[in-house]
Design a protein around this motif. Structure first.
Motif, PDB file in Angstrom:
ATOM      1  N   MET A   1      49.164  61.203  33.037  1.00 45.05           N
ATOM      2  CA  MET A   1      48.000  61.639  32.298  1.00 45.05           C
ATOM      3  C   MET A   1      47.117  62.550  33.155  1.00 45.05           C
ATOM      4  N   LYS A   2      46.992  62.243  34.442  1.00 44.35           N
ATOM      5  CA  LYS A   2      46.158  63.060  35.320  1.00 44.35           C
ATOM      6  C   LYS A   2      46.725  64.477  35.452  1.00 44.35           C
ATOM      7  N   GLU A   4      48.510  66.093  33.222  1.00 43.81           N
ATOM      8  CA  GLU A   4      48.262  66.791  31.958  1.00 43.81           C
ATOM      9  C   GLU A   4      46.818  67.281  31.875  1.00 43.81           C
ATOM     10  N   LYS A   5      45.873  66.444  32.284  1.00 49.20           N
ATOM     11  CA  LYS A   5      44.459  66.848  32.266  1.00 49.20           C
ATOM     12  C   LYS A   5      44.216  68.016  33.211  1.00 49.20           C
ATOM     13  N   THR A   6      44.826  67.948  34.387  1.00 37.56           N
ATOM     14  CA  THR A   6      44.649  69.020  35.367  1.00 37.56           C
ATOM     15  C   THR A   6      45.186  70.344  34.830  1.00 37.56           C
ATOM     16  N   TRP A   9      42.833  71.602  32.017  1.00 36.24           N
ATOM     17  CA  TRP A   9      41.545  72.134  32.456  1.00 36.24           C
ATOM     18  C   TRP A   9      41.687  73.417  33.271  1.00 36.24           C
ATOM     19  N   PRO A  63      34.128  69.198  25.149  1.00 36.93           N
ATOM     20  CA  PRO A  63      35.035  68.159  24.644  1.00 36.93           C
ATOM     21  C   PRO A  63      34.663  67.591  23.268  1.00 36.93           C
ATOM     22  N   TYR A 114      48.845  71.474  26.125  1.00 35.29           N
ATOM     23  CA  TYR A 114      48.289  70.327  26.843  1.00 35.29           C
ATOM     24  C   TYR A 114      47.078  69.733  26.134  1.00 35.29           C
ATOM     25  N   TYR A 115      46.359  70.521  25.373  1.00 39.19           N
ATOM     26  CA  TYR A 115      45.287  69.998  24.524  1.00 39.19           C
ATOM     27  C   TYR A 115      45.877  68.984  23.546  1.00 39.19           C
ATOM     28  N   LEU A 118      47.124  65.768  25.316  1.00 35.78           N
ATOM     29  CA  LEU A 118      46.031  64.861  25.654  1.00 35.78           C
ATOM     30  C   LEU A 118      45.472  64.176  24.414  1.00 35.78           C
ATOM     31  N   SER A 122      45.583  60.141  23.657  1.00 31.45           N
ATOM     32  CA  SER A 122      44.357  59.361  23.505  1.00 31.45           C
ATOM     33  C   SER A 122      44.335  58.620  22.173  1.00 31.45           C
TER      34      SER A 122
END
Length: 124
Positions: A1-2, A4-6, A9, A63, A114-115, A118, A122
């Protein structure tokens, strides 16, 4: 998950900087105005484009903005990059300027994928 967030962003921030911050800071320079004229567009089109780019990048970066608005922003930038490429190709022929917007289309596609990764993660 980290990871994907990186990726999300970083790619979204690149779009924000290049399509939101840069146009906002440089749109009234003579170079920017000449660029719009060179492609055959009226000056007011460049001004409208900057407004929509700034709003679109803010929608992508904040967000809490509803998903539907984000989808419209992604679509708008996709059209912008495709038509920028077509405009440069039609006016100047095939050169680096023709393909430069497509590089950002690729970065936008990464942000978009990736949006959704994520958001799907979630929800489940």
């Amino acid at each position: 998950m980290k990871k994907e967030k990186t990726i999300f962003w970083i790619s979204t921030t690149i779009i924000f900087l290049m399509e939101g911050v840069m146009p906002a800071l440089t749109s009234q320079t003579e170079l920017a105005k000449e660029g719009i004229r060179h492609l055959g567009y009226p000056e007011y089109f460049g001004n409208a484009l900057v407004v929509f780019k700034v709003l679109g990048t803010l929608i992508l970066m904040i967000p809490k903005v509803p998903n539907r608005f984000k989808e419209w922003a992604y679509a708008g930038f996709g059209f912008d990059f495709i038509f920028a490429s077509i405009s440069h190709g039609a006016v100047d022929g095939i050169n680096f300027q023709t393909f430069f917007p497509l590089i950002f289309l690729g970065i936008l596609a990464i942000s978009y994928v990736y949006y959704h990764k994520l958001n799907t993660a979630s929800i489940t």
